[in-house]
Design an enzyme around this catalytic site. Sequence first.
Site, mmCIF file in Angstrom:
data_model
loop_
_atom_site.group_PDB
_atom_site.id
_atom_site.type_symbol
_atom_site.label_atom_id
_atom_site.label_comp_id
_atom_site.label_asym_id
_atom_site.label_seq_id
_atom_site.Cartn_x
_atom_site.Cartn_y
_atom_site.Cartn_z
ATOM 1 N N ALA A 1 0.858 -1.195 0.000
ATOM 2 C CA ALA A 1 0.000 0.000 0.000
ATOM 3 C C ALA A 1 0.887 1.236 0.000
ATOM 4 O O ALA A 1 2.069 1.150 0.324
ATOM 5 C CB ALA A 1 -0.885 0.031 1.248
ATOM 6 N N TYR B 1 -7.004 7.943 1.109
ATOM 7 C CA TYR B 1 -6.403 6.770 1.764
ATOM 8 C C TYR B 1 -7.456 6.002 2.564
ATOM 9 O O TYR B 1 -7.609 4.790 2.444
ATOM 10 C CB TYR B 1 -5.268 7.244 2.685
ATOM 11 C CG TYR B 1 -4.647 6.144 3.506
ATOM 12 C CD1 TYR B 1 -3.663 5.324 2.956
ATOM 13 C CD2 TYR B 1 -5.028 5.916 4.825
ATOM 14 C CE1 TYR B 1 -3.077 4.307 3.703
ATOM 15 C CE2 TYR B 1 -4.457 4.907 5.579
ATOM 16 C CZ TYR B 1 -3.482 4.110 5.018
ATOM 17 O OH TYR B 1 -2.915 3.099 5.762
HETATM 18 C C1 UD2 Z 1 -1.217 6.596 11.057
HETATM 19 C C2 UD2 Z 1 -0.723 5.800 9.860
HETATM 20 C C3 UD2 Z 1 -1.577 6.048 8.660
HETATM 21 C C4 UD2 Z 1 -3.044 5.857 8.969
HETATM 22 C C5 UD2 Z 1 -3.424 6.621 10.243
HETATM 23 C C6 UD2 Z 1 -4.808 6.231 10.690
HETATM 24 C C7 UD2 Z 1 1.690 5.558 10.068
HETATM 25 C C8 UD2 Z 1 2.998 5.973 9.523
HETATM 26 N N1 UD2 Z 1 0.624 6.189 9.526
HETATM 27 O O1 UD2 Z 1 -1.114 7.987 10.811
HETATM 28 O O2 UD2 Z 1 -1.182 5.163 7.602
HETATM 29 O O3 UD2 Z 1 -3.289 4.481 9.107
HETATM 30 O O4 UD2 Z 1 -2.557 6.299 11.336
HETATM 31 O O5 UD2 Z 1 -5.290 7.182 11.591
HETATM 32 O O6 UD2 Z 1 1.547 4.680 10.895
HETATM 33 N N2 UD2 Z 1 4.174 13.908 13.737
HETATM 34 C C9 UD2 Z 1 5.016 14.933 14.162
HETATM 35 N N3 UD2 Z 1 6.247 15.068 13.568
HETATM 36 C C10 UD2 Z 1 6.667 14.229 12.563
HETATM 37 C C11 UD2 Z 1 5.793 13.179 12.139
HETATM 38 C C12 UD2 Z 1 4.546 13.062 12.755
HETATM 39 O O7 UD2 Z 1 4.671 15.716 15.058
HETATM 40 O O8 UD2 Z 1 7.793 14.404 12.061
HETATM 41 C C13 UD2 Z 1 2.854 13.762 14.385
HETATM 42 C C14 UD2 Z 1 1.698 13.732 13.410
HETATM 43 O O9 UD2 Z 1 1.283 15.035 13.055
HETATM 44 C C15 UD2 Z 1 0.643 12.955 14.206
HETATM 45 C C16 UD2 Z 1 1.500 11.977 15.053
HETATM 46 O O10 UD2 Z 1 2.813 12.504 15.041
HETATM 47 O O11 UD2 Z 1 -0.045 13.820 15.075
HETATM 48 C C17 UD2 Z 1 1.519 10.577 14.483
HETATM 49 O O12 UD2 Z 1 1.858 10.675 13.108
HETATM 50 P P1 UD2 Z 1 2.141 9.404 12.187
HETATM 51 O O13 UD2 Z 1 2.379 9.908 10.803
HETATM 52 O O14 UD2 Z 1 3.134 8.513 12.789
HETATM 53 O O15 UD2 Z 1 0.774 8.576 12.254
HETATM 54 P P2 UD2 Z 1 -0.763 8.975 11.998
HETATM 55 O O16 UD2 Z 1 -1.480 8.620 13.250
HETATM 56 O O17 UD2 Z 1 -0.913 10.354 11.465
#
Ligand code: UD2
Length: 316
Positions: free
Chosen positions: A77, A145
């Site tokens: 994916a 997505y």
């Molecule tokens: C996750 C999954 C996505 C989807 C989603 C469902 C991953 C990588 N992505 O997204 O595929 O299934 O869940 O809700 O597992 N953040 C920062 N700084 C950074 C990167 C991220 O602050 O450099 C924050 C981001 O804005 C978010 C949190 O960290 O609030 C988690 O981000 P993520 O990209 O790991 O996962 P998420 O929950 O957005």
Amino acid sequence: MNNYLITGGAGFIGSTLANHLSNENSVIVIDDLSMGKEENLFKCSNLKFIKGSVTDEKLMEDILSNNKFDYIFHLAAIASVADSVERPVETHQINFESVLMLLELIRKYQKDLKRLVFSSSAAVYGDEPALPKKEESVIRPLTPYAVDKFAAEQYVLDYNHLYGVKTSAVRFFNVYGPNQNPESPYSGVISILVARYKKMQNGEEAQFTLFGDGSQSRDFVFVEDVIQALLLVATKEEALGRQFNVGTGNALTLNDLISVIDEALGINLRVKYEAERDGDIKDSVADISRLMSLGYKPNFSVQDGMKKYLVSEKLI
Ligand code: UD2
């Protein structure tokens, strides 16, 4: 000895699963290496790697018509929500169309398949505020997505009800662990954090950009617990035609996550705060009772999982 096909099998979760299974089974991995890496895979005679895309109909037909699989895990994916917002047509081909094509190929060529497990996502719940998320909670997919994951998941389960293809689906929450690729800005936050800590430990300049105030929370689940979940969902009769949340049932804020790693490494991460990301969900946590009814029990708290991950990265 069973025969497995793992699409996206050179990626983070796929390679962990492929390596685990290759001890006692025959495994074919297909991956286009867009995020995965061939080096993630053990070199062993039971594990065959094919470089290619799940959207390549001829290649997929070749694989499905020339092998007899017991289990198929469809993990290929484009995992980035933001990428799907930028490129809805391209991501739709991979995140949705490849699934429908695979289902048809299975219907045609894999009459004895014991299970297809499809990787869906917690993204299907969207921003509906009720927590924790149960499988029957309100679904509000807000991005291409999430729409694709939900539609594909429903097709996968429908193929069980309509045609007797043995299928199940999992909705991943925030999976972390060794082999997660930190190179994209949309990589899992833990893999990005670990890359920053590594730089700091090497005496290089590094800072982490935190989108929002750090009070957003996630259900972070260690990849070994995810493998446990995938194997249960693939083998339990009660999982047929159903979808399962895969998480720990516990949420942690990003600020607390950073404290956990700071403490484990004795480092104070430099954090720069920026505006929260568009479409970012505030809080997410899984109700895992359906998965637990199959015998699942998460073995890793974030503290334990992070320790194991940091050791594997040679940070401790
Ligand atoms: C996750 C999954 C996505 C989807 C989603 C469902 C991953 C990588 N992505 O997204 O595929 O299934 O869940 O809700 O597992 N953040 C920062 N700084 C950074 C990167 C991220 O602050 O450099 C924050 C981001 O804005 C978010 C949190 O960290 O609030 C988690 O981000 P993520 O990209 O790991 O996962 P998420 O929950 O957005």
